[in-house]
Design an enzyme around this catalytic site. Sequence first.
Site, mmCIF file in Angstrom:
data_model
loop_
_atom_site.group_PDB
_atom_site.id
_atom_site.type_symbol
_atom_site.label_atom_id
_atom_site.label_comp_id
_atom_site.label_asym_id
_atom_site.label_seq_id
_atom_site.Cartn_x
_atom_site.Cartn_y
_atom_site.Cartn_z
ATOM 1 C CG ASP A 127 -75.995 -48.508 16.286
ATOM 2 O OD1 ASP A 127 -75.797 -47.461 16.857
ATOM 3 O OD2 ASP A 127 -75.406 -49.319 15.787
ATOM 4 C CB ALA A 128 -82.450 -49.721 18.067
ATOM 5 C CE1 TYR A 131 -78.327 -41.582 12.273
ATOM 6 C CE2 TYR A 131 -78.236 -43.719 11.372
ATOM 7 C CZ TYR A 131 -78.177 -42.192 11.253
ATOM 8 O OH TYR A 131 -77.460 -41.870 9.956
ATOM 9 C CB SER A 186 -47.957 -31.790 -2.199
ATOM 10 O OG SER A 186 -47.032 -31.001 -2.892
ATOM 11 C CD GLU A 243 -52.626 -31.285 11.008
ATOM 12 O OE1 GLU A 243 -53.247 -30.739 11.741
ATOM 13 O OE2 GLU A 243 -52.831 -31.124 9.680
ATOM 14 C CE LYS A 259 -47.627 -36.531 4.196
ATOM 15 N NZ LYS A 259 -48.131 -37.536 3.295
ATOM 16 C CG ASP A 261 -50.154 -43.423 3.281
ATOM 17 O OD1 ASP A 261 -50.189 -42.612 2.257
ATOM 18 O OD2 ASP A 261 -49.550 -44.449 3.055
ATOM 19 C CD GLU A 296 -54.650 -37.511 2.952
ATOM 20 O OE1 GLU A 296 -54.604 -36.417 2.646
ATOM 21 O OE2 GLU A 296 -53.830 -38.072 2.205
ATOM 22 C CE1 TYR A 308 -54.593 -31.636 4.426
ATOM 23 C CE2 TYR A 308 -55.018 -34.000 5.214
ATOM 24 C CZ TYR A 308 -54.786 -32.884 4.233
ATOM 25 O OH TYR A 308 -54.677 -33.649 3.065
ATOM 26 C CE LYS A 343 -51.159 -29.246 7.993
ATOM 27 N NZ LYS A 343 -52.312 -29.368 7.779
ATOM 28 C CE LYS A 359 -43.632 -40.066 4.147
ATOM 29 N NZ LYS A 359 -43.522 -39.789 2.714
ATOM 30 C CB CYS A 380 -48.125 -82.243 -0.933
ATOM 31 S SG CYS A 380 -47.324 -81.678 0.628
ATOM 32 C CB CYS A 436 -46.633 -85.905 2.183
ATOM 33 S SG CYS A 436 -48.287 -85.265 1.534
ATOM 34 C CB CYS A 484 -51.416 -81.220 0.829
ATOM 35 S SG CYS A 484 -51.027 -82.597 1.305
ATOM 36 C CB CYS A 497 -49.196 -84.218 4.594
ATOM 37 S SG CYS A 497 -48.076 -82.722 4.177
#
Length: 677
Positions: free
Chosen positions: A35-36, A38, A84, A119, A121, A123, A179, A231, A296, A320, A414, A417, A432, A438
């Site tokens: 990362d450094a 980059y 859909s 593939e 689905k 959400d 998605e 997709y 598909k 599903k 509470c 107690c 509490c 307690c």
Amino acid sequence: MSKSGDSVKQIESLRDQIRHHNYRYHVLDDPEVPDAEYDRLVRQLQALERDHPELITSDSPTQRVGDTPIKAFGTVEHRLPMLSLDNAFSADELHEFHRRVIDRLELENDNDDLDYAAEPKLDGAAVSLLYVDGRLERGATRGDGTRGEDITHNVRTIDAIPLRLIGKDYPSTMEVRGEVFMPKAGFEAYNQRARDAGEKTFVNPRNAAAGSLRQLDPRLTAERPLDMYVYSVGVVEDGELPGRHSEVLDQLQEWGLKTCPERKVVKGVAGCLAFYDDLGGRRDSLSYEIDGVVYKVNSLADQRELGFVSRAPRWAIAHKFPAQEELTVVQGVEFQVGRTGAVTPVARLEPVFVGGVTVSNATLHNIDELRRKDVRVGDTVIVRRAGDVIPEVVSVIDGRRPKGTKPVRLPRKCPVCGSKVSREEGEAVARCTGGLYCPAQRAEELKHFVSRRAMDIDGLGAKLIEQLVAIDRINTPADLYQLRQEELAAMERMGEKSAQNLVDSIEKSKGTTLSRFLYSLGIREVGEATAASLAAHFGSLATILSASEENLLAVTDVGPVVASRIRAFFDEDHNLDVIKRLQDSGVHWAETEPRAAPDDGPLLGKTFVLTGSLSGMTRDEAKERIQSLGGKVTGSVSKKTDFVIFGEKAGSKLTKAQQLEVATLDEAQFMKLLAGI
Ligand code: 9MJ
């Protein structure tokens, strides 16, 4: 070449390198450089663009997040409707779908070797991206399938979406669809933060994705951890795509778009069902939410022949998984008391089958959340159980509230107690105040004390602890060491042998470490790591007991809140009494030399934070070097931090340092600093 010609070249080269690394990181999940490195490229590009603002283009990797909110969303007409999917809820319905495909394509008999692209689905929220000459021109929601909203300013902030395609021979106009989703970890973290701050939470990752895309200010969207898998393709002009769905996705991936790694070509219904079972079994371990599997027909020629009806293609179906959200009725709201006294509202529900199990209790998190959702006894609610997460009440169905219900109130006392319940300023959690008086807190405290990573007392389960607390045989952890074999053998579901085993393991637990002992005390905010830091820093219990808040602040990972919790704990006489009794019973550990902070050295007065992994030494080694030179190492970045040393995979601490303009050093710079001392 002229100076500005040089800059043009340099800028182009940096952008290409950054795009390449973005692709490796976000699309292939296989970064090539730390990362450094980059970050260095990005900083170089930012510096050049600052010097040459006339050379900034909208597809530069530095230009993801615009700084002006839009006033309203424009409308986008989808030239090809965004479809859909029809659903199948059983293997039988999948067989029926396959039968219809076979009949329409006039294939022979069962044709159980027809290729399907299978593939997950996802959400999330369906999104269309339009690339013109390889540049991201426009992003749009699905809307009603014909018309959606222009969300270009927001999709640009999502790292997984390239602002410019890579490779060559992509069509001059290409619309891709997919998605946008919020991975589970990001969703949970976001909601926890919102809950802690008393703000509104997202009901599920789908709403989180959709809500994040519908922000007018792209800076807000940029803060949300969104991701995207593509997709399918929509409009394509001046270009060729392969003849199978699976190959199209492979090609899109080569052009820099991210596709789901779980996709696979399978044969016939049997192949589809095997894919469904396999993925269903792994559903909880995926990092993103899925609600089923999509099959598909893989041949695009076959897809064209099949066409679509109303808004759904005849060549695809979503199979599903069992629902993770269901409706049920609230039979009661009770308040549970945890180890630290946190009083948590819990809904008792009419049992309902959701997410694969029968659920009869669901958490309401805290009193603010309960008020916000206004859950009342008798209400019909949506209950959600996703993966291993505790089931929760998502929301109330307004229209189904019976007459005469009343809002649920936080009990003043509470329920276990009878002590006062109080809420500290700015805290979402009510507690509490009974402490170890307690029984609920006592039982939870004891469960923590005996747990494997604390005192590790085997054979003392939750039920037995609750029994011992109920008969007042055990009030504090110190009482555990007075238990005798005979009395244990007389307890419910105990025998001579298990009682003896338990006595043996209580005896064995006496030899422990300071770090485990501190952790087992259950001091708020003192987890295993902090306990280990305290033990290493001070070396003995006596020095910790007498340490001031300021002394405590010198320990890595101990900030002001933790320091005050520790001090408050040891300021209580009854806690000191328990500790003394434990030691008198024979609980012991080896004390070590304190790792005294030197009061001199070239780094005296300088505060460091370490983040990410260094290649030449461990973080602990780096910390010791800094401390031996008089510097201080703390766990979080603030304005008071002098340097943040970052290694590979540095995270939010580095970002925070940059925001606060704290000096940052990569490993090479840090080594130089040490060498120069
Ligand atoms: C989702 N939601 O994951 C489609 N989808 O294809 C996948 N949705 C789709 N494909 C055509 N994987 C219309 C919708």
